[in-house]
Design a protein around this motif. Structure first.
Motif, PDB file in Angstrom:
ATOM      1  N   VAL A  26       9.386  -8.831 -27.522  1.00 27.14           N
ATOM      2  CA  VAL A  26       9.566  -9.791 -28.617  1.00 27.14           C
ATOM      3  C   VAL A  26       9.150  -9.177 -29.957  1.00 27.14           C
ATOM      4  CG1 VAL A  26       8.698 -11.964 -29.556  1.00 27.14           C
ATOM      5  CG2 VAL A  26       9.398 -11.847 -27.177  1.00 27.14           C
ATOM      6  N   PHE A  27       8.085  -8.370 -29.953  1.00 23.55           N
ATOM      7  CA  PHE A  27       7.636  -7.737 -31.194  1.00 23.55           C
ATOM      8  C   PHE A  27       8.424  -6.473 -31.515  1.00 23.55           C
ATOM      9  CE2 PHE A  27       3.468  -9.945 -30.259  1.00 23.55           C
ATOM     10  CZ  PHE A  27       3.586 -10.833 -31.304  1.00 23.55           C
ATOM     11  N   LYS A  28       9.498  -6.208 -30.746  1.00 25.18           N
ATOM     12  CA  LYS A  28      10.383  -5.066 -30.982  1.00 25.18           C
ATOM     13  C   LYS A  28       9.590  -3.761 -31.077  1.00 25.18           C
ATOM     14  CE  LYS A  28      14.237  -7.633 -32.721  1.00 25.18           C
ATOM     15  NZ  LYS A  28      15.453  -7.594 -33.499  1.00 25.18           N
ATOM     16  N   SER A  29       8.863  -3.491 -30.014  1.00 29.54           N
ATOM     17  CA  SER A  29       8.000  -2.303 -30.017  1.00 29.54           C
ATOM     18  C   SER A  29       8.760  -1.024 -29.708  1.00 29.54           C
ATOM     19  CB  SER A  29       6.877  -2.484 -28.996  1.00 29.54           C
ATOM     20  OG  SER A  29       7.403  -2.561 -27.686  1.00 29.54           O
ATOM     21  N   ALA A  30       9.978  -1.118 -29.117  1.00 28.57           N
ATOM     22  CA  ALA A  30      10.685   0.097 -28.673  1.00 28.57           C
ATOM     23  C   ALA A  30      10.924   1.102 -29.799  1.00 28.57           C
ATOM     24  CB  ALA A  30      11.991  -0.288 -27.982  1.00 28.57           C
ATOM     25  N   PRO A  31      11.496   0.699 -30.961  1.00 26.49           N
ATOM     26  CA  PRO A  31      11.684   1.693 -32.027  1.00 26.49           C
ATOM     27  C   PRO A  31      10.368   2.233 -32.568  1.00 26.49           C
ATOM     28  CG  PRO A  31      12.356  -0.507 -32.767  1.00 26.49           C
ATOM     29  CD  PRO A  31      12.115  -0.597 -31.303  1.00 26.49           C
ATOM     30  N   ILE A  32       9.327   1.391 -32.614  1.00 27.18           N
ATOM     31  CA  ILE A  32       8.012   1.854 -33.093  1.00 27.18           C
ATOM     32  C   ILE A  32       7.454   2.906 -32.149  1.00 27.18           C
ATOM     33  CG2 ILE A  32       5.638   1.132 -33.550  1.00 27.18           C
ATOM     34  CD1 ILE A  32       6.741  -1.639 -34.315  1.00 27.18           C
ATOM     35  N   LEU A  33       7.544   2.629 -30.844  1.00 30.47           N
ATOM     36  CA  LEU A  33       7.006   3.572 -29.861  1.00 30.47           C
ATOM     37  C   LEU A  33       7.831   4.850 -29.814  1.00 30.47           C
ATOM     38  CD1 LEU A  33       6.201   1.011 -27.023  1.00 30.47           C
ATOM     39  CD2 LEU A  33       4.532   2.285 -28.374  1.00 30.47           C
ATOM     40  N   LYS A  34       9.134   4.709 -29.980  1.00 35.50           N
ATOM     41  CA  LYS A  34       9.972   5.915 -29.945  1.00 35.50           C
ATOM     42  C   LYS A  34       9.638   6.864 -31.094  1.00 35.50           C
ATOM     43  CE  LYS A  34      14.137   6.544 -29.190  1.00 35.50           C
ATOM     44  NZ  LYS A  34      15.593   6.477 -29.363  1.00 35.50           N
ATOM     45  N   ARG A  35       9.285   6.306 -32.244  1.00 39.04           N
ATOM     46  CA  ARG A  35       8.875   7.176 -33.354  1.00 39.04           C
ATOM     47  C   ARG A  35       7.618   7.952 -32.997  1.00 39.04           C
ATOM     48  NH1 ARG A  35      10.727   3.058 -36.795  1.00 39.04           N
ATOM     49  NH2 ARG A  35       8.687   2.077 -36.881  1.00 39.04           N
ATOM     50  N   ALA A  36       6.734   7.327 -32.185  1.00 40.09           N
ATOM     51  CA  ALA A  36       5.504   8.014 -31.794  1.00 40.09           C
ATOM     52  C   ALA A  36       5.778   9.193 -30.871  1.00 40.09           C
ATOM     53  CB  ALA A  36       4.552   7.026 -31.114  1.00 40.09           C
ATOM     54  N   LEU A  37       6.974   9.252 -30.250  1.00 40.13           N
ATOM     55  CA  LEU A  37       7.313  10.399 -29.393  1.00 40.13           C
ATOM     56  C   LEU A  37       7.534  11.674 -30.205  1.00 40.13           C
ATOM     57  CD1 LEU A  37       9.797   8.834 -26.799  1.00 40.13           C
ATOM     58  CD2 LEU A  37       7.501   9.690 -26.360  1.00 40.13           C
TER      59      LEU A  37
END
Length: 839
Positions: free
Chosen positions: A692-703
């Motif tokens: 819901v908080f749309k974490s996928a793009p945020i986490l992908k940047r951390a890769l």
């Protein structure tokens, strides 16, 4: 105050789509281009994760750069007093007995009523703990004498005396009220507290660290000090509880002058010392499994993670955008470019190496809640984050998403030999996974189920037999599962099983002390984390965490302003480091001690918005944060007290250190990712919060950070939500999916990559959390509630044992005993006939 009233504010700089809001225009494009270039060229980071940084780095982070003049002040107060005692001799020339005699003299002087005199004596003790640096030539000498003096101070009972003074300062209502009334608080308001906390931190950190040349008496002193700090010897509670009280008092605005950085560092190191670090946790886990007769761990997780190699991250879409810009500069129309590409006369084949699958990973991401058919209607958050304004023309998209030719090999063939054979982790299967598999198989082949029976395989085909055999080979029973089962038995059979024997470990004593005010402690720590996060915006009502870094006189030159700016950023980074490490340690130790202790802390964190707070923290240019140069090496302790201070210039301040990355920032990022993993693991409702908080793009940047351990915890968080992100997301992010397969542990019958039957599990956050809260409250009531209901208390009906019990009587009872006997027994007529009558 209720927890709801004190909740940490939720993400406040995200737009409706959950993306970071940015200024529009060319500046954004330049910023994104810079970010993209840095991510494409980022090398592997030679970072070794551990409990702490080097001892020198940990000691230097105790002091702000604005505290630098106080080193000379400590030395002057010491020498002024020492000169009258030693008559021309130096401290390092005294015998141990003479040194002890002088420390005893300082200890007596600490008990004077005059605050100024007490402060001078405390500064002299701090100078001893800092290693009498004026008598040393090198940094090694300073650390050697600091270690010698700290053990001497502990042996003479200095810590206990400091603790009494600290308690006095905490309860000093006059200082608190004057600080509350001040418009601006500075270093001067916390002088006494800073000196006391600095001595205590030096003692805890120095004694905690073991070295090979430790004397036998030092080793026994370490064990004694560790037991003291973990036991309820200080006002009936462990020392950490006093520091937690300081944190809550500061966050409730009752004591804004408390030096929070020093309090948090001391609190973290106290917990680390008394409960143990990551390697001790691993050993405790092994011993705990042995006690419960569980099979040993399949591998040592610390060693596995250290042996991992970083993967090349999914590249950003900036190359594709540059391509578009060049296309526009050449004034070629979009449609003609599309037609040319179809006819084979396109400029795109010349650029084909740029259009790699991993580039498309970032560019092609879609909203997980949109159907595949609607994917042309709305772009993924990462598209806007890449600097694209508005919607991309569908024709352009068709050009970009052409199937590229096979990419060239990423690495020379010689490097491939270095890959470890097989997967890094042994697969695991839970008992309920086997039950679910058998239930499905029986329904399919037989038409009925046998409940929780995992042994009977009658009527099932041979492949199912083989599958069950394989699942049982990799079955893993955790300590938590055993504890939950045991708790259920204790709740069901309180009479037959009797009282549970609870071992008085340091973790148990800490939990018992924290339990009454656990919610306030958690909310206070998250408030501080929010205030120190680099993505937070300054607000008028937020707490001021800079009280112990701002000087009395604000800077007037550009150089002073630059120095203070670096100091403030460094100050915030150290606070994030301390809080993240502290929360992770608490979660890990409570989970090992008892699963419901871990669950109550987790639930308080979730209810105080810890999940969006951590996502907010990562919603920044993570590469910039990890490579930040917020340190001035020449001002770090002990370098600054041994060497001559060079003249600082704007160029030298901007240059920073030569390190490839900032150790504390990378350490903080990994800790926060591990906390997020612990909060969401096996919790469906919390996993949905990530979606819901749309974490996928945020986490992908951390890769983009090429460090194996950080990538592992990012991939774990992506894995648990992959099935909810939609087929288009999975199709567009195959490189990320491959990395998950390669690095994250496999659960044999987990369909995380397919998302089958996900609609069968509705998201009922409230029911899941309420059921968990009910289990926690039953556990706490059974184990810790002193006012238990006496319904189940056994009654003694034997006359002899009742009369034989010793009864505690008041001290003055025997004086009035005869009078009481005469009045209550002899003078009262006994109605013997009354005993024969029916009631």
């Amino acid at each position: 105050m209720q927890a709801e009233d004190m909740e940490v504010p939720i993400i406040n700089n995200l737009n409706d789509n959950g993306d970071r809001q940015r200024p529009k225009g060319k500046d954004v494009f330049k910023e994104q281009q810079k970010e993209s270039e840095s991510s494409m060229e980022s090398p592997n980071l030679e970072f070794e994760y551990g409990d702490t940084d080097t001892l020198t780095a940990e000691l230097s982070e105790l002091y702000s750069y604005t505290e630098e003049p106080e080193f000379a002040l400590n030395r002057d107060y010491f020498e002024e007093d020492f000169r009258s005692h030693a008559r021309g001799r130096r401290w390092i020339e005294l015998t141990v007995e003479e040194q002890k005699a002088y420390v005893m003299r300082l200890l007596d002087a600490l008990e004077v009523t005059d605050r100024d005199k007490r402060l001078k004596v405390a500064r002299a003790i701090l100078y001893l703990a800092q290693g009498v640096f004026d008598e040393c030539d090198t940094e090694v000498d300073v650390l050697h004498w600091s270690r010698h003096n700290v053990f001497l101070l502990y042996d003479m009972g200095i810590f206990t005396a400091l603790l009494e003074l600290l308690s006095m300062e905490i309860d000093n209502s006059q200082a608190c009220s004057s600080a509350v009334r001040k418009p601006a608080i500075s270093l001067a308001d916390s002088t006494e507290l800073r000196v006391l906390l600095s001595i205590m931190y030096l003692m805890v950190e120095t004694i905690r660290v073991q070295t090979e040349d430790d004397r036998p008496e030092w080793r026994s002193a370490r064990e004694a000090f560790k037991n003291e700090l973990g036991s309820p010897l200080y006002n009936g509670e462990p020392f950490a509880l006093l520091l937690f009280t300081m944190v809550t008092k500061f966050c409730s605005m009752n004591a804004p002058h408390f030096p929070m950085k020093k309090v948090l560092l001391l609190l973290w190191k106290t917990i680390l010392f008394t409960l143990g670090g990551f390697e001790e946790l691993q050993e405790m886990k092994v011993r705990g499994r042995e006690r419960l007769n569980l099979p040993p761990l399949p591998e040592d997780s610390i060693k596995v993670v250290r042996a991992m190699r970083a993967a090349s991250p999914p590249a950003s879409a900036m190359e594709l955008i540059e391509q578009q810009q060049q296309q526009k500069r050449g004034r070629r129309s979009r449609r003609s470019a599309f037609v040319d590409s179809l006819e084979g006369d396109s400029p795109f084949p010349k650029k084909q190496p740029l259009v790699k699958q991993d580039s498309l990973d970032t560019y092609n991401e879609r909203d997980p809640f949109k159907n595949d058919d609607a994917r042309d209607e709305e772009e993924d958050p990462e598209d806007t984050d890449s600097g694209i304004e508005g919607e991309v023309d569908p024709l352009d998209r068709d050009v970009i998403i052409q199937p590229p030719p096979p990419p060239p090999p990423l690495r020379p063939p010689t490097e491939r030999v270095n890959f470890p054979k097989g997967l890094p982790w042994a697969p695991k299967v839970r008992e309920k996974d086997i039950e679910h598999f058998l239930e499905t198989s029986r329904n399919k082949f037989i038409g009925f189920t046998l409940g929780n029976d995992t042994e009977t395989l009658v009527g099932l085909p041979r492949p199912i037999h083989e599958s069950v055999k394989t699942l049982k080979q990799h079955k893993y029973v955790s300590i938590a599962e055993v504890q939950i089962k045991r708790e259920e038995e204790l709740q069901q059979c309180p009479l037959t099983l009797g009282e549970e024997e609870v071992e008085e470990t340091p973790t148990e004593m800490l939990y018992l002390g924290m339990l009454p005010n656990l919610s306030q402690y958690v909310i206070a720590l998250l408030k501080l984390l929010l205030a120190a996060a680099p993505t937070s915006k300054a607000k008028t009502d937020s707490i001021n965490i800079l009280a112990d870094v701002l000087p009395e006189e604000m800077p007037i030159t550009v150089l002073q302003s630059m120095k203070l700016g670096i100091d403030v950023n460094r100050h915030k980074e150290i606070i994030v480091k301390a809080i993240s490490a502290l929360l992770l340690l608490l979660l890990k130790h409570f989970k090992l001690n008892h699963i419901y202790q871990f669950e109550i802390v987790s639930q308080h964190l979730v209810f105080a918005n810890c999940i969006p707070l951590i996502l907010k923290f990562f919603n920044q240019n993570i590469m910039s944060y990890i490579s930040a140069k917020n340190s001035i090496c020449v001002l770090d302790f002990p370098h600054c007290v041994v060497h001559e201070m060079p003249e600082l210039t704007a160029e030298s301040l901007e240059a920073g250190d030569s390190n490839q990355f900032c150790w504390r920032n990378l350490f903080s990022c990994i800790n926060l990712l591990r906390i997020l993993n612990k909060l969401t693991k096996w919790k469906h409702s919390r996993t949905m919060m990530l979606v819901v908080f749309k974490s996928a793009p945020i986490l992908k940047r951390a890769l983009k950070v090429k460090q194996a351990m950080m990538q592992l915890y990012v991939l774990k968080l992506l894995k648990i939500q992959t099935k909810y992100l939609g087929r288009q997301w999975r199709k567009s992010n195959m490189k990320t999916m491959s990395a998950i397969y390669q690095k994250v542990r496999h659960r044999l019958n987990d369909d995380w990559a397919y998302g089958n039957d996900i609609d069968a599990r509705p998201w009922d956050f409230q029911a899941e959390e309420c059921a968990l809260r009910e289990s926690i409250e039953k556990f706490n009531s059974r184990r810790y509630d002193k006012n238990k209901n006496g319904d189940f208390t056994p009654v003694d009906n034997c006359l002899q044992s009742v009369l034989g019990q010793r009864v505690e009587l008041p001290e003055d009872f025997h004086y009035s005993y005869e009078m009481w006997l005469e009045r209550e027994v002899f003078s009262q007529p006994i109605q013997w006939e009354g005993l024969l009558q029916n009631p």
